[in-house]
Design a protein around this motif. Structure first.
Motif, PDB file in Angstrom:
ATOM      1  N   ALA A 111       1.386   9.565  -5.461  1.00  0.00           N
ATOM      2  CA  ALA A 111       1.775  10.935  -5.102  1.00  0.00           C
ATOM      3  C   ALA A 111       2.778  11.509  -6.100  1.00  0.00           C
ATOM      4  N   PHE A 112       3.729  10.681  -6.541  1.00  0.00           N
ATOM      5  CA  PHE A 112       4.738  11.135  -7.495  1.00  0.00           C
ATOM      6  C   PHE A 112       4.088  11.563  -8.806  1.00  0.00           C
ATOM      7  N   ILE A 113       3.213  10.732  -9.348  1.00  0.00           N
ATOM      8  CA  ILE A 113       2.577  11.045 -10.633  1.00  0.00           C
ATOM      9  C   ILE A 113       1.647  12.245 -10.497  1.00  0.00           C
ATOM     10  N   ARG A 114       0.883  12.290  -9.393  1.00  0.00           N
ATOM     11  CA  ARG A 114      -0.053  13.400  -9.189  1.00  0.00           C
ATOM     12  C   ARG A 114       0.678  14.740  -9.162  1.00  0.00           C
ATOM     13  N   GLN A 149       0.833  -1.206   0.000  1.00  0.00           N
ATOM     14  CA  GLN A 149       0.000   0.000   0.000  1.00  0.00           C
ATOM     15  C   GLN A 149       0.864   1.252   0.000  1.00  0.00           C
ATOM     16  N   GLN A 150       1.928   1.241   0.788  1.00  0.00           N
ATOM     17  CA  GLN A 150       2.828   2.398   0.832  1.00  0.00           C
ATOM     18  C   GLN A 150       3.505   2.626  -0.513  1.00  0.00           C
ATOM     19  N   GLN A 151       3.890   1.530  -1.183  1.00  0.00           N
ATOM     20  CA  GLN A 151       4.532   1.656  -2.488  1.00  0.00           C
ATOM     21  C   GLN A 151       3.563   2.239  -3.513  1.00  0.00           C
ATOM     22  N   VAL A 152       2.335   1.741  -3.521  1.00  0.00           N
ATOM     23  CA  VAL A 152       1.323   2.257  -4.440  1.00  0.00           C
ATOM     24  C   VAL A 152       1.079   3.733  -4.172  1.00  0.00           C
TER      25      VAL A 152
END
Length: 279
Positions: free
Chosen positions: A16-19, A8-11
């Motif tokens: 967050a990075f893409i957003r 879940q943390q990886q997803v």
């Protein structure tokens, strides 16, 4: 046991990075398979990210899979294109294979168009056919939903009575007829682990269990898209058709070449689908 907290943390890190790098959300996710990476050229691109730069995205290791996430506008729809995918045979789990689709679902994609290149099993098919998936058979021996479920992402036991959205499938067949694409057909896709290609006996077996085309991808991504509540359209380019009683060698380079030849027609079809897509 799968470490759900870590996953879940990886997803969420990838989300967050893409957003932080896109100007607007998108509604459509398109995943391009073997030999089918050129659709992004038709897009008004806002952002292009290499998979290697996105936190926790797997590495694309297969030829003809560029490994880019391209976000922009295509046929008037905000769209995210996955140029290339990951495969179970590369050593990834089904959950890892479907990681990008999970991320893009959480970024707001509500419709998924999943494409691949496969081998024809239906003797009435011809190389170059584009098959609209109406069902699938999962022979991977793995499922991306295996392990603890995150209820906020989807139900523990997702219903697959209608895995492929009937309205999208009907729209695709209607548009194919309008465009004069007589080679567009429909059928059942079977996903096998690979990377070895099918023997004559395996080809005969896959026909017997009801498959019209075979490949080594797409089902993990489709299962996650369905789990996330997305409408799914599956499209498989039939690269070759083998008769198990008169078997011919199958070469991966020939599959890539055949898929590339069909790509302009597939691109034309996808652009028209997006143009007529309703929320």
């Amino acid at each position: 046991m799968i470490d759900l907290t870590e996953h879940q943390q990886q997803v969420e890190s990838a989300v967050a990075f893409i957003r932080s790098r896109i100007s607007e959300p998108f509604e459509v996710l398109i995943q391009l398979g073997t030999g089918l990476g050129e659709l992004a050229r038709a897009m008004q691109v806002d952002c292009s990210l290499n998979y290697a730069d996105i936190p926790y995205f797997p590495e694309a290791t297969v030829a003809s899979h560029a490994g880019n996430l391209v976000v922009g506008t295509l046929a008037g729809k905000r769209t995210a294109i996955l140029q290339g995918r990951f495969h179970y045979y590369e050593g990834y789990t089904a959950r890892e294979v479907a990681f990008p689709v999970r991320v893009l679902a959480l970024l707001g994609a509500s419709t998924a168009i999943i494409t691949n290149a496969g081998g024809g099993l239906n003797p009435t098919f011809q190389p170059g056919n584009i098959m609209v998936l109406n069902d699938h058979i999962n022979l991977l021996g793995d499922n991306p939903l295996r392990g603890p479920n995150i209820d906020a992402w989807g139900p523990r036991f997702p219903d697959l009575s209608t895995p492929y959205d009937p309205e999208l499938s009907q729209l695709t067949m209607k548009l194919a007829s309008r465009l004069g694409l007589e080679e567009v057909v429909s059928g059942t896709y079977v996903c096998v682990p690979g990377p070895s290609l099918e023997t004559p006996a395996e080809t005969r077996f896959l026909r017997m269990i009801g498959a019209d085309a075979v490949g080594m991808s797409s089902v993990p991504e489709i299962l996650v898209a369905l789990h996330a509540g997305m409408r799914v359209l599956g499209l498989s380019v039939v690269a070759n058709v083998n008769d198990p009683d008169h078997f011919q060698p199958i070469l991966i380079d020939d599959i890539i070449t055949a898929a590339s030849r069909a790509e302009p027609r597939l691109q034309q079809l996808i652009v028209q689908i997006l143009a007529e897509l309703t929320p």
